[in-house]
Scaffold this motif. Structure first.
Motif, mmCIF file in Angstrom:
data_model
loop_
_atom_site.group_PDB
_atom_site.id
_atom_site.type_symbol
_atom_site.label_atom_id
_atom_site.label_comp_id
_atom_site.label_asym_id
_atom_site.label_seq_id
_atom_site.Cartn_x
_atom_site.Cartn_y
_atom_site.Cartn_z
ATOM 1 N N LEU A 64 0.798 -1.216 0.000
ATOM 2 C CA LEU A 64 0.000 0.000 0.000
ATOM 3 C C LEU A 64 0.837 1.277 0.000
ATOM 4 O O LEU A 64 0.294 2.376 -0.149
ATOM 5 C CB LEU A 64 -0.928 0.024 1.215
ATOM 6 N N MET A 83 -6.867 7.290 0.797
ATOM 7 C CA MET A 83 -6.596 6.222 -0.152
ATOM 8 C C MET A 83 -6.713 6.777 -1.570
ATOM 9 O O MET A 83 -7.740 7.381 -1.906
ATOM 10 C CB MET A 83 -7.586 5.075 0.050
ATOM 11 N N LEU A 86 -7.219 3.874 -6.191
ATOM 12 C CA LEU A 86 -7.847 2.654 -5.677
ATOM 13 C C LEU A 86 -8.035 1.615 -6.772
ATOM 14 O O LEU A 86 -8.291 1.941 -7.940
ATOM 15 C CB LEU A 86 -9.179 3.002 -5.026
ATOM 16 N N ASP A 90 -8.689 -3.488 -3.595
ATOM 17 C CA ASP A 90 -8.751 -2.760 -2.329
ATOM 18 C C ASP A 90 -10.116 -2.904 -1.660
ATOM 19 O O ASP A 90 -10.315 -2.431 -0.535
ATOM 20 C CB ASP A 90 -8.451 -1.276 -2.542
#
Length: 123
Positions: A64, A83, A86, A90
């Protein structure tokens, strides 16, 4: 009584961004490391990111790094997970946890856990 409450999950298209938030109460927030974990359907819960009590030290799952950013606001007793980029993989329930140390959280040893928030990334 300690409460850990996540928010901000939802449905997003691949390539998009989402910001998760976690609010903690009933504990002395600045004495805890805070972390995010996730559990995809049919898989075990995995470590995502952790921040030390002061926020100066952060650690991420290798998969990540560069896409997710953890941060905390000790004045508001909150921790966030930004985040970006994506991917469908995920997709998971994301959990917030408080731990006695970053190392403990990296090992999955959380003192308190939230109920999770669903993140779904469509292709």
């Amino acid at each position: 009584q300690v409460h850990i409450i996540e928010s901000g999950g939802g449905l997003v298209q691949a390539g998009g961004s989402l910001r998760l938030s976690c609010a903690a109460s009933g504990l002395t927030f600045t004495t805890y490391a805070m972390g995010w974990f996730r559990q995809a359907p049919g898989k075990e819960r995995e470590f995502a990111a952790v921040t030390s009590w002061h926020g100066l030290n952060t650690y991420y799952s290798d998969s990540l790094k560069g896409r997710f950013t953890i941060s905390r606001d000790n004045a508001k007793n909150t921790v966030s997970l930004q985040m970006t980029s994506l991917k469908p993989e995920d997709t998971a329930v994301y959990y917030c946890a408080a731990g006695l140390s970053p190392g403990a959280l990296v090992e999955g040893d959380g003192a308190y856990w939230g109920q999770g928030t669903q993140v779904t990334v469509s292709a």
